[in-house]
Design an enzyme around this catalytic site. Structure first.
Site, PDB file in Angstrom:
ATOM      1  N   SER A 143       0.817  -1.210   0.000  1.00 26.31           N
ATOM      2  CA  SER A 143       0.000   0.000   0.000  1.00 26.31           C
ATOM      3  C   SER A 143       0.855   1.267   0.000  1.00 26.31           C
ATOM      4  O   SER A 143       1.953   1.288   0.571  1.00 26.31           O
ATOM      5  CB  SER A 143      -0.869  -0.016   1.256  1.00 26.31           C
ATOM      6  OG  SER A 143      -1.381   1.264   1.515  1.00 26.31           O
ATOM      7  N   TYR A 168      -2.000  -0.462  10.033  1.00 27.11           N
ATOM      8  CA  TYR A 168      -2.246  -0.988   8.678  1.00 27.11           C
ATOM      9  C   TYR A 168      -0.964  -0.881   7.844  1.00 27.11           C
ATOM     10  O   TYR A 168      -0.507  -1.853   7.239  1.00 27.11           O
ATOM     11  CB  TYR A 168      -3.394  -0.214   8.027  1.00 27.11           C
ATOM     12  CG  TYR A 168      -3.558  -0.499   6.551  1.00 27.11           C
ATOM     13  CD1 TYR A 168      -3.917  -1.776   6.112  1.00 27.11           C
ATOM     14  CD2 TYR A 168      -3.353   0.491   5.590  1.00 27.11           C
ATOM     15  CE1 TYR A 168      -4.065  -2.052   4.753  1.00 27.11           C
ATOM     16  CE2 TYR A 168      -3.506   0.223   4.241  1.00 27.11           C
ATOM     17  CZ  TYR A 168      -3.857  -1.043   3.825  1.00 27.11           C
ATOM     18  OH  TYR A 168      -3.990  -1.310   2.473  1.00 27.11           O
TER      19      TYR A 168
HETATM   20  N1  LIG Z   1      -8.427  -0.180  -2.591  1.00 26.27           N
HETATM   21  C1  LIG Z   1      -7.335   0.566  -2.345  1.00 26.27           C
HETATM   22  O1  LIG Z   1      -7.329   1.767  -2.579  1.00 26.27           O
HETATM   23  C2  LIG Z   1      -6.087  -0.068  -1.788  1.00 26.27           C
HETATM   24  C3  LIG Z   1      -4.991   0.771  -1.541  1.00 26.27           C
HETATM   25  C4  LIG Z   1      -3.836   0.203  -1.028  1.00 26.27           C
HETATM   26  C5  LIG Z   1      -3.763  -1.148  -0.799  1.00 26.27           C
HETATM   27  N2  LIG Z   1      -4.848  -1.936  -1.033  1.00 26.27           N
HETATM   28  C6  LIG Z   1      -4.724  -3.379  -0.757  1.00 26.27           C
HETATM   29  O2  LIG Z   1      -5.214  -4.101  -1.868  1.00 26.27           O
HETATM   30  C7  LIG Z   1      -5.841  -5.303  -1.437  1.00 26.27           C
HETATM   31  C8  LIG Z   1      -7.261  -5.373  -1.973  1.00 26.27           C
HETATM   32  O3  LIG Z   1      -7.973  -4.230  -1.488  1.00 26.27           O
HETATM   33  P1  LIG Z   1      -9.510  -3.995  -1.763  1.00 26.27           P
HETATM   34  O4  LIG Z   1      -9.693  -2.523  -1.908  1.00 26.27           O
HETATM   35  O5  LIG Z   1      -9.990  -4.893  -2.836  1.00 26.27           O
HETATM   36  O6  LIG Z   1     -10.108  -4.417  -0.339  1.00 26.27           O
HETATM   37  P2  LIG Z   1     -11.382  -5.291   0.025  1.00 26.27           P
HETATM   38  O7  LIG Z   1     -11.548  -5.166   1.506  1.00 26.27           O
HETATM   39  O8  LIG Z   1     -12.531  -4.927  -0.841  1.00 26.27           O
HETATM   40  O9  LIG Z   1     -10.910  -6.764  -0.332  1.00 26.27           O
HETATM   41  C9  LIG Z   1     -10.196  -7.597   0.536  1.00 26.27           C
HETATM   42  C10 LIG Z   1     -10.951  -8.912   0.668  1.00 26.27           C
HETATM   43  O10 LIG Z   1     -10.165  -9.777   1.486  1.00 26.27           O
HETATM   44  C11 LIG Z   1     -11.021 -10.519   2.327  1.00 26.27           C
HETATM   45  N3  LIG Z   1     -10.258 -10.890   3.513  1.00 26.27           N
HETATM   46  C12 LIG Z   1      -9.806 -10.076   4.490  1.00 26.27           C
HETATM   47  N4  LIG Z   1      -9.138 -10.785   5.425  1.00 26.27           N
HETATM   48  C13 LIG Z   1      -9.157 -12.081   5.014  1.00 26.27           C
HETATM   49  C14 LIG Z   1      -8.640 -13.295   5.552  1.00 26.27           C
HETATM   50  N5  LIG Z   1      -7.994 -13.310   6.713  1.00 26.27           N
HETATM   51  N6  LIG Z   1      -8.853 -14.454   4.880  1.00 26.27           N
HETATM   52  C15 LIG Z   1      -9.532 -14.436   3.698  1.00 26.27           C
HETATM   53  N7  LIG Z   1     -10.051 -13.318   3.138  1.00 26.27           N
HETATM   54  C16 LIG Z   1      -9.862 -12.161   3.794  1.00 26.27           C
HETATM   55  C17 LIG Z   1     -12.183  -9.573   2.641  1.00 26.27           C
HETATM   56  O11 LIG Z   1     -13.378 -10.280   2.964  1.00 26.27           O
HETATM   57  C18 LIG Z   1     -12.307  -8.759   1.354  1.00 26.27           C
HETATM   58  O12 LIG Z   1     -13.342  -9.253   0.528  1.00 26.27           O
HETATM   59  C19 LIG Z   1      -5.746  -5.295   0.077  1.00 26.27           C
HETATM   60  O13 LIG Z   1      -4.609  -6.032   0.444  1.00 26.27           O
HETATM   61  C20 LIG Z   1      -5.559  -3.836   0.425  1.00 26.27           C
HETATM   62  O14 LIG Z   1      -4.885  -3.671   1.642  1.00 26.27           O
HETATM   63  C21 LIG Z   1      -6.010  -1.424  -1.520  1.00 26.27           C
END
Ligand SMILES: NC(=O)c1ccc[n+]([C@@H]2O[C@H](COP(=O)([O-])OP(=O)(O)OC[C@H]3O[C@@H](n4cnc5c(N)ncnc54)[C@H](O)[C@@H]3O)[C@@H](O)[C@H]2O)c1
Length: 340
Positions: A143, A168
């Site tokens: 991130s 985080y």
């Molecule tokens: N969306 C953004 O702007 C952004 C920015 C920086 C980093 N990220 C990273 O990208 C990745 C995807 O983000 P996103 O926006 O799609 O988030 P999101 O929360 O929509 O998707 C993450 C999914 O992981 C699942 N999950 C969480 N913990 C879990 C576990 N222990 N076992 C199994 N499943 C689990 C959740 O149910 C969720 O559906 C994440 O790692 C997030 O930290 C996202």
């Protein structure tokens, strides 16, 4: 290729599955469908992938999809150390794309344990499976929050990121360190991607784009932190997914030859947009002026993000090209239909 995508019911994971399937790969999606935000949205995304809610809600059973014979989904916790290796043994993945995580900066002040469970214990389990089941490439989400209060912009992967300001961010930085160790010790090619504020249709209800649109339509005030003095490298979902899929599809043969097993990239739009300009774009689309609650900075938040994406352009011909104008319109068109 046969690819495991974790976080498949999540915002980014859902799109990554879809594009990989459209490109002809075999995909297994994994997610624990936790209730950090509306699980209805997670089931609706799975429904788009042809997986019924009744099937998806059962733990540890691989269910089939009516969207593609090449897709199956399993509800599972990454931290389930007993079951994850069974999945790897049965499915024989070539590549793992780990997007499952406890996301969100602000929530990590209230619920730190879930970050340790999903992002540290869960990620360790993924690494261990990659090690024991000889995975050819691990691509995982980091991130932009790892840059903390860094002042030098645009942010580069060469910059020091030893001073995270939220748990985080600390877990994401830890993932990079853990991946480095496993690449070094067990010769696993790993690629970490520092995502920069991703937005678009099917986006996350805890993020600004969604919160603002929802509040404006309900005639409620929007919370504008740091009195609007914020800038973000907003990145449209299609641009992110195109980058992720390019990385997954390019076999790391050259990297293995050159002993470049550990890689880390920024993946953003390479542009910083003022929060107030972003809000203006939403207002223009909705044709409603927002009521703004101007508030101080939230703990754990950063003022500005801006990604240097030169390395991704050089190595993968990455070319983010969605303007804020088009991206915001696309989100709002989806929001109006989805929420009627
Ligand atoms: N969306 C953004 O702007 C952004 C920015 C920086 C980093 N990220 C990273 O990208 C990745 C995807 O983000 P996103 O926006 O799609 O988030 P999101 O929360 O929509 O998707 C993450 C999914 O992981 C699942 N999950 C969480 N913990 C879990 C576990 N222990 N076992 C199994 N499943 C689990 C959740 O149910 C969720 O559906 C994440 O790692 C997030 O930290 C996202």
């Amino acid at each position: 290729m046969k690819i495991l995508v974790t976080g498949a019911a999540g915002f980014i994971g859902f799109y990554v599955c879809k594009v990989l399937l459209n490109n002809g790969h075999d995909v297994v999606g994994l997610d624990n469908i936790n209730d950090y935000y509306d699980i209805g949205l997670k089931y609706a995304r799975l429904n788009e992938l042809g997986v019924k809610k009744t099937d998806a809600s059962i733990f540890k059973i691989l269910c089939k999809s009516s969207y593609s014979s090449k897709f199956s989904f399993v509800r599972m916790h990454l931290e389930d150390r007993e079951v994850l290796p069974e999945l790897f043994a049965n499915e024989k993945f070539d590549v793992v794309c780990n997007l499952a995580a406890q996301a969100g900066v602000r929530y990590s002040l209230e619920n730190p344990e879930s970050y340790v469970d999903s992002n540290l214990v869960g990620f360790l389990n993924i690494l261990e499976c990659c090690r024991h089941f000889k995975i050819k490439h691990l691509v995982y989400a980091s991130s932009s929050s790892v840059y903390g209060l860094n002042k030098k912009i645009p942010f580069s992967t060469e910059d020091n990121v030893d001073y995270p300001i939220s748990l985080y961010a600390a877990t994401k930085k830890s993932n990079e360190l853990m991946a480095h160790t496993y690449s070094h010790l067990f010769k696993i090619p790993t690629t970490g991607l520092r995502f920069f504020t991703v937005y678009g249709p099917w986006g996350r209800p805890d993020m600004a784009m969604f919160l603002f649109t929802d509040a404006i339509l309900k005639n409620k005030p929007i919370k504008v932190f740091n009195h609007g003095n914020m800038e973000r490298d907003f990145t449209f979902i299609d641009d992110i997914v195109e980058g992720v899929v390019r990385i997954i599809e390019k076999q790391p043969t050259e990297r293995i030859k050159n002993n470049e097993l550990y890689k880390l990239y920024n993946i953003g739009n390479n542009n910083s947009v003022k929060l107030l300009d972003f809000i203006k774009e939403i207002e223009t689309n909705l044709k409603i002026e927002a009521k703004k609650d101007m508030l101080p900075m939230q703990p754990g938040d950063v003022e500005r993000t801006w990604a240097n994406v030169d390395a991704l352009i050089n190595d993968y011909n990455y070319s983010p090209n969605t303007s804020i104008k088009d991206g915001v319109k696309s989100f709002i068109d989806w929001f109006k239909v989805y929420y009627n």
